[in-house]
Design an enzyme around this catalytic site. Structure first.
Site, PDB file in Angstrom:
ATOM      1  N   LYS A  50       0.840  -1.206   0.000  1.00 40.63           N
ATOM      2  CA  LYS A  50       0.000   0.000   0.000  1.00 40.63           C
ATOM      3  C   LYS A  50       0.877   1.260   0.000  1.00 40.63           C
ATOM      4  O   LYS A  50       0.598   2.223  -0.708  1.00 40.63           O
ATOM      5  CB  LYS A  50      -0.930  -0.013   1.218  1.00 40.63           C
ATOM      6  CG  LYS A  50      -2.050  -1.045   1.072  1.00 40.63           C
ATOM      7  CD  LYS A  50      -2.784  -1.327   2.367  1.00 40.63           C
ATOM      8  CE  LYS A  50      -3.804  -2.440   2.142  1.00 40.63           C
ATOM      9  NZ  LYS A  50      -4.471  -2.878   3.370  1.00 40.63           N
ATOM     10  N   GLN A  88      -4.634  -1.215   9.636  1.00 42.17           N
ATOM     11  CA  GLN A  88      -4.516  -2.581   9.118  1.00 42.17           C
ATOM     12  C   GLN A  88      -5.041  -3.584  10.147  1.00 42.17           C
ATOM     13  O   GLN A  88      -4.635  -3.570  11.307  1.00 42.17           O
ATOM     14  CB  GLN A  88      -3.043  -2.877   8.780  1.00 42.17           C
ATOM     15  CG  GLN A  88      -2.807  -4.222   8.141  1.00 42.17           C
ATOM     16  CD  GLN A  88      -3.389  -4.327   6.734  1.00 42.17           C
ATOM     17  OE1 GLN A  88      -3.320  -3.397   5.942  1.00 42.17           O
ATOM     18  NE2 GLN A  88      -3.987  -5.466   6.432  1.00 42.17           N
ATOM     19  N   ASP A 120     -11.037   2.877   3.861  1.00 40.54           N
ATOM     20  CA  ASP A 120     -11.464   1.476   3.775  1.00 40.54           C
ATOM     21  C   ASP A 120     -12.983   1.376   3.561  1.00 40.54           C
ATOM     22  O   ASP A 120     -13.485   0.324   3.172  1.00 40.54           O
ATOM     23  CB  ASP A 120     -11.109   0.736   5.074  1.00 40.54           C
ATOM     24  CG  ASP A 120      -9.823  -0.053   4.946  1.00 40.54           C
ATOM     25  OD1 ASP A 120      -9.443  -0.389   3.809  1.00 40.54           O
ATOM     26  OD2 ASP A 120      -9.200  -0.345   5.985  1.00 40.54           O
TER      27      ASP A 120
END
Ligand code: NAP
Length: 321
Positions: free
Chosen positions: A53, A97, A120
């Site tokens: 990422k 995460q 997200d």
């Protein structure tokens, strides 16, 4: 006729190029969208995802930063970090995460992320925006599924779509996006009766289950489009044999290549869809190289989208998300 293979890697690269071009235009106007990634502890899998990422952010020209609290971090400490990122103007996207260590209240941490920075798309506010068709941040993997369909010119409106899996991060938002695009949607799960018969109704079948090769040819209407979200690591040689037969002996050179890699590494990445489905489906996403690459591409897109939304700017017409 074998299924048309939908090349997720190419589609993801196209999106990344489009995002990079947009970031360049924004930079010329003095704006640089930024992504902050929070990675707790040292899980090797999470470290690989986060590295991907951060690298992708740099490649498209985003500002990025990584925060790595220790495995012993408390809920209060993570909340303080998230609050700080919420406040900072140069951070448009915040990604925590998962999974977080067991002593941390994950839901509380995710709820603390400013919905406007929730790249997200997991915050209940964004879930609500999606279900009421208001502009918001859409979860990356399901948004990638829609991109694959749209960019492969596969019609959605009026089609019968079946989604197997009802998780908050894949199944449910994928179903909502398909519904918003005017498909007739059925969502299946572990308690669904006669799963194969329900799946066989689908013009578009999305598999987000987490079981290697569970969707066999009997589940698929001839000519259907099959989107395989599953990512399963297969290490058992018997399981490999069930999925891929005898390598070269099965007649497909790709299997032999995979078998050689399996022997070398002791594992292979497999979707939820059995490879034999390629013989009946009209179109199919491969694993690897299908939905997977779209997830990071859509994260890049969401970070730019979050920046534009916070500045009240119109979105650019790259993606449907
Ligand atoms: P999850 O939270 O474990 O959800 C799995 C879903 O599948 C659940 O709704 C479950 O039903 C259903 N299910 C399990 N066994 C079933 C069965 N035998 N018959 C019918 N339904 C069944 O998984 P997830 O997070 O949604 O992920 C799904 C897959 O996508 C995994 O392989 C994951 O690795 C992959 N994934 C890929 C990406 C990507 O970037 N490509 C991103 C995220 C996830 P119940 O609700 O009844 O338990």
């Amino acid at each position: 006729m074998p299924a048309r293979i939908l090349d997720g890697t190419k589609i993801a690269n196209d999106i990344r190029s489009e995002v990079a071009a947009e970031v360049k235009t924004m930079a010329a106007a003095g704006v640089r969208p930024g992504l902050a990634v929070v990675l707790v502890g040292h899980s090797p899998a999470s470290e690989i995802y986060v590295r991907g990422k951060v690298k992708a952010s740099e490649e498209v020209g985003l500002y990025s930063e990584q925060h790595s609290p220790p495995e012993t971090v408390t809920t209060a400490e993570l909340l303080a970090l998230v609050e700080d990122l919420n406040r900072r103007d140069e951070v448009n996207g915040i990604l925590v995460q998962l999974p977080l260590p067991s002593q941390v209240d994950s839901k509380k941490v995710l709820m603390a992320v400013d919905p406007a920075k929730d790249v997200d798309g997991f915050h209940p506010v964004n879930v609500g925006f999606l279900s009421t068709q208001r502009p918001g941040l859409v979860p990356c993997t399901p948004a990638g599924v829609i991109e694959i369909l749209n960019r492969s010119h596969i019609p959605i409106a009026g089609q019968e779509a079946v989604v197997v899996g009802r998780s908050d991060i894949v199944g449910k938002p994928a179903a909502m996006l398909l519904l918003n695009a005017n498909a007739t949607v059925t969502v299946c799960h572990s308690k669904t009766r006669d799963l194969w018969a329900v799946c066989r109704r689908a013009d578009i079948l999305v598999a987000a289950i987490g079981r290697a090769g569970m969707i066999t040819r009997d589940f698929v209407k001839p000519g259907a489009t099959v989107i395989d979200v599953g990512m399963n690591k297969v290490t058992d040689p018997a399981e490999f044999q069930r999925l891929f037969g005898d390598g070269l002996a099965s007649g497909w050179a790709g299997n032999a290549k995979r078998e050689e890699a399996f022997r070398r590494k002791g594992s292979t990445l497999v979707g939820d869809v059995h490879p034999e489905v390629a013989e009946v489906a009209g179109a199919l996403t491969p694993v690897p190289g299908g939905v997977g690459p779209l997830t990071i591409a859509m994260l890049m897109y969401n970070t730019v989208k979050a920046n534009k939304m916070r500045r009240g700017e119109k979105q650019w017409p790259v993606v449907s998300g």
